[in-house]
Each structure stands twice: as C-alpha cells, then as structure tokens.
Design a protein around this motif. Sequence first.
Motif, mmCIF file in Angstrom:
data_model
loop_
_atom_site.group_PDB
_atom_site.id
_atom_site.type_symbol
_atom_site.label_atom_id
_atom_site.label_comp_id
_atom_site.label_asym_id
_atom_site.label_seq_id
_atom_site.Cartn_x
_atom_site.Cartn_y
_atom_site.Cartn_z
ATOM 1 N N ALA A 1 12.913 2.768 -0.740
ATOM 2 C CA ALA A 1 11.687 3.171 -1.027
ATOM 3 C C ALA A 1 11.727 4.415 -1.582
ATOM 4 N N LEU A 2 12.158 4.959 -0.048
ATOM 5 C CA LEU A 2 12.425 6.555 -0.825
ATOM 6 C C LEU A 2 13.542 7.016 -1.433
ATOM 7 N N TRP A 3 14.433 6.295 -1.553
ATOM 8 C CA TRP A 3 15.924 6.685 -1.793
ATOM 9 C C TRP A 3 15.780 6.419 -3.313
ATOM 10 N N LYS B 1 0.797 -0.917 -0.653
ATOM 11 C CA LYS B 1 0.049 -0.065 0.315
ATOM 12 C C LYS B 1 0.626 1.159 -0.146
ATOM 13 N N VAL B 2 2.111 1.486 0.834
ATOM 14 C CA VAL B 2 2.671 2.648 0.782
ATOM 15 C C VAL B 2 3.502 2.540 -0.369
ATOM 16 N N LYS B 3 4.009 1.499 -1.309
ATOM 17 C CA LYS B 3 4.622 1.635 -2.208
ATOM 18 C C LYS B 3 3.771 2.373 -3.562
ATOM 19 N N GLU B 4 2.011 1.699 -3.437
ATOM 20 C CA GLU B 4 1.892 1.956 -3.978
ATOM 21 C C GLU B 4 1.788 3.907 -4.066
ATOM 22 N N VAL B 5 1.231 4.425 -3.168
ATOM 23 C CA VAL B 5 1.391 5.529 -3.098
ATOM 24 C C VAL B 5 2.839 6.839 -3.679
ATOM 25 N N ILE B 6 4.083 6.243 -2.644
ATOM 26 C CA ILE B 6 5.384 6.513 -2.950
ATOM 27 C C ILE B 6 5.357 6.829 -4.939
ATOM 28 N N ASP B 7 4.953 5.285 -5.630
ATOM 29 C CA ASP B 7 5.088 4.971 -7.231
ATOM 30 C C ASP B 7 3.981 5.928 -8.297
#
Length: 572
Positions: A407-409, A357-363
């Motif tokens: 992921a943020l890097w 879920k978090v990765k989807e928000v970042i992407d």
Amino acid sequence: MNTQPSTSVASTSLDGSVSWPGLDWATIQASVRKTQLKIAQATGDGNWRRVKRLQRMLTHSFHGRCLAVRRVTENRGRKTPGVDGETWGSPQAKLHAVKCLSKKRGYRPKPLRRIWIPKPGKQEKSPLGIPPMLDRAMQALYLLALEPSIESTSDPKSYGFRPDRSTADAMTELHALLSREVSPQWILEGDIRGFFDNINHAWLERNVPMDRSILRKWLKSGVVDRGRFTATEAGTPQGGIISPCLANATLNGLELRLKNHLADRFGSKKAERSKVQVVRYADDFVITAASKELLENEVKPWVEQFLSVRGLQLSPEKTHIVHTDQGFDFLGWNFRKYDGKLLIKPSKKNVKAFYHKVKEVIDANKMAKQEYLIRLLNPILKGWALYHQPVVAKQAYSRMDNLLFYALWRWAKRRHPNKSLQWIGKKYFRTQGSRSWVFATTMLEENGTKKEVALYSLASTPIERHRKVSGEYNPFDPSMEEMGEKLRTAQMLKKLKYRKQILSLYQSQKGLCLMCKQPITKETGWHDHHIIHRTHGGRDTLDNRVLLHPICHQQLHSRGLTVNKPAPQGAF
C-alpha cells in the motif's frame, strides 16, 4: 460518615473565592470512595434500605457533585455539546455546574443529540446519543452511587464495561475453559438484536437500585435527529455515561441464574458434568457445554426467556451453535482447536477491518509528507498490535506488514510517476539493522536536530500472555485494594510500553501524581509538566519533567505552586 467538604472548600462553592483547580481533590476523592465502599458492603449484606440511604447521601454531597463535574469536563467527549450547544470550559462554568447539580427538584433532562458513527470496516453507521453537559454530569453523579451496587452483584465471568477488566480477560478465561482435553466442545455464540435500543424501561425501573424518578426521566428524554424529535419508549442510549452500567445491570444473572437453573433441573453433580459456563463481554457472550443437544434443548430456550423479560431477543442470523473444531469468532479473535490444540488468532473479519482502516488513512494523505503519514499510522499500528499481543498473532502481523508495504509502495509511486523504481525505493525506504525496506525518513526537530522516524513493524511485537483478573475481584471491596492497585499499574505499564520517556517518569513516581499523591490511571490521564518552563530556559530532559493529573496541573498554575522532582528510589 461525613461526606461534606471542609470549610475552605465549602466557601469555594458559595462565593467563588477560590478557583475550580483550587479544590482539595485528594480529600474529595477519599470522601466519595469511602461512601462507595459502604454502598458495596451494604449491597453484599442485602441491606437495601442502607444502600438507598447511602446513595442519597452521595448524590446530594458537594464532593460527589464536584467529582461528577470533573469527570465530564476531563473525558474525551468534553468538547462535544448536546442539543443546547453548551460545554463547560472555564473554571467558573464548572463551579456553577456543581451548584446546578444540587437542584434535583424540578430537574428535567433535555433530549439527546443523535449522531451517526461508521462501523469499523462497514458502510453502515450506528447511532450515538449525546446528552447535554448537565445531564451528563447528573448521570456521572448517580453512577458514583450505582456502580458499587452493580459491581457487587455482577457475574464472575462478566468483563465488559467494568473497572479494571478488559477483552483480554474474557479471552484468557475462554482459553482456560477450552484448552484442555476434557474441556467442553460445544459453543453457543450469543448475539442480542439491537441490545441498547430494546431494553425494557419498566424492567430497568423495577430492578436497577437507584432513584426511579431520575432514571425514568433519562429513559424517556427522547432524541433529536437532524432537527426532528423522537420519543424513546425502549432502550438506553449509546453515549450516555450511565448506559454501560445499566446494560450490565440488565444482563447480570445470565451466568449464575443459568447455573442455578441447571442445578435445579438435573441436580448439582449432573449440572457440573454438563460443563456449562458463560463468558460475557457487554452484550456479547458465549456459552460452553458438553453436548450440542443440551445447548439446543435446555440452554438456548432458557436464555431466550431470560432476555424476553428484559425486552430483548437473540438474533437468529448471528446466534450459532458450533463445535470447537469448527471454531468461532469472539471480540475480534478466532477460537479454534487444531488436532486437539486450541489456538486463538486475530479473526479474518478483524484483520480485514483493520487493513481497511489503515488503507483509508493512506489514501486520505496522498500528498502529505512522509513523516506526517508515519506519525498518523504508528499509533494505529501499535494499538492493533497491543490488542492482539496475547494471542497467536505472529503470522497475522507479518501478513499485515506485507500488505502495508504494498500500500505504501503504491502511495510512493503515485507521488513520482516519472521516477524509476530504484529512485523511489531509495527515497522512501531504508535498511535498519537486519530489516530492509523500512518505510522511514529523517525529520528536523524544533531544536534543529535531525531525527529518523520509521513505520512501526507489527512483526516486531513480542507475544506476551495476559494474566487474567480474578472473577471474584470487586474494586469496591477494601480487602482487594492491593489487587486493584496492581491491576491498574499493569494496565498503565502496558499502555505506556511504547512511550519510553513517559514510562520512565511513571515508574520513578511509583505511579502517583506528585501533587495529590493519588494514582495516575488510564481514566485520570496525565500532564507532562516541566518544572522549569521551556520558555524560561528549562530543558526537555527527564530530570526537568514530572507527571501530574490534568486538574492538579491546573491547580499548580492557578495557585502559584511548585513541584520538585522525587529522588530516585528504584523501579516497581
């Protein structure tokens, strides 16, 4: 008891001389609450004729209709229309809806509008049935009269879809049952196949204490999916306001009747030594026992028979009997004994779904500003951290922080493919106290001041054990009123934990709305009101702000009222 409104309120409903926010909500709530307490008392006494009479009184009262309309026009789904495309946004529409709820003769609900929502961490989607506004309000009205009866007959260890109860209560109950040396060691994980879609309509009509003709109309209203109408022959839709209460009514008795069956079968002493206990949250449940054979040969067949009468059955693929040393998942946690010690941790499945879920928000925000991404992620991170706060979650927090860092890097590197790693690290990451490599930036506020915003650190969340609600607690029992107030206050304090200014206002007001003097809860919501408007030079400081119910805030402006800041009298 007189459930009718005062003369001024009654005239409001007839000629519209006073706007919707001008209604006396404190009187309306007190009137409905009084009738609900009487329904609960009559249910406890087994006086079903009186229950029926009181329910009819409440569903035909002006106060009940007002509260039902208020509920459906203030909840999160208020802007989502049904098949008729209607929403009630204006005060005139709400008052008209109150009048429409009085016309029960000839009432016919419209079909549900089916939408599909993704399951967390999965590609598949689950159906959600959206009733039109009038049907939602009618369900909310009958729920006011039905809920006291269902609450008074619920199993003690049932925690889902019930006031003032949560998943944390179910988790704490299981911890108390399984953590000792003499605790039961065998677990039946129960999973009901297509629960909401398969509940038998005839069983509901025979066993749910409410107007059968109204209930039958809701159950048979049908569904419109992508423009095609489909009749409903079984089940209750996910999305209806009254559906959770009907679901609880369906499974009530699973705990107490099973214990009575075992006592009749083996005798009370042997049944007690079998250590059979049922902990249920909505349609998810686990059953403990002293032996595997008892679960296989006695408990599971009884549960299957209990469900079959209601049109339900266990899912063979997802129903398992396991030992506590092997462990099991329940409500997003893994329960397992390590060398005799019970540890409850976030389940691998839950952690994986959350990261997805978090990765989807970042992407989805590759080109967004850093402060915008931080503001998107922080509520998600804090919500997950608070959910797992009562369990052994420190390791899961740290691991998730590391995954988010990488992921943020990657997010930062993608934005600047021609810059050095040192430049990227200096631009997007900072040192805060003892923490290094904090994803943070400085943003400019509306008033021109600079403010540093940083990504929430999951590892900084302290572990706090949860205090379970008593199994005997009934929110419609007058003798438990004080217990209910403490529960609601504790829930609000936890909800506001990371909103320090709102928390400070809530504590200074003793948890009450300054207009109607009624409690501010998660269900009622709140409005952060400025005593002197900012457009008139009022400041954004705490001494110029108060918390009001949203409806009370509308009332304040529509009637030209004022509210004063209470003198500080200490905290709770």
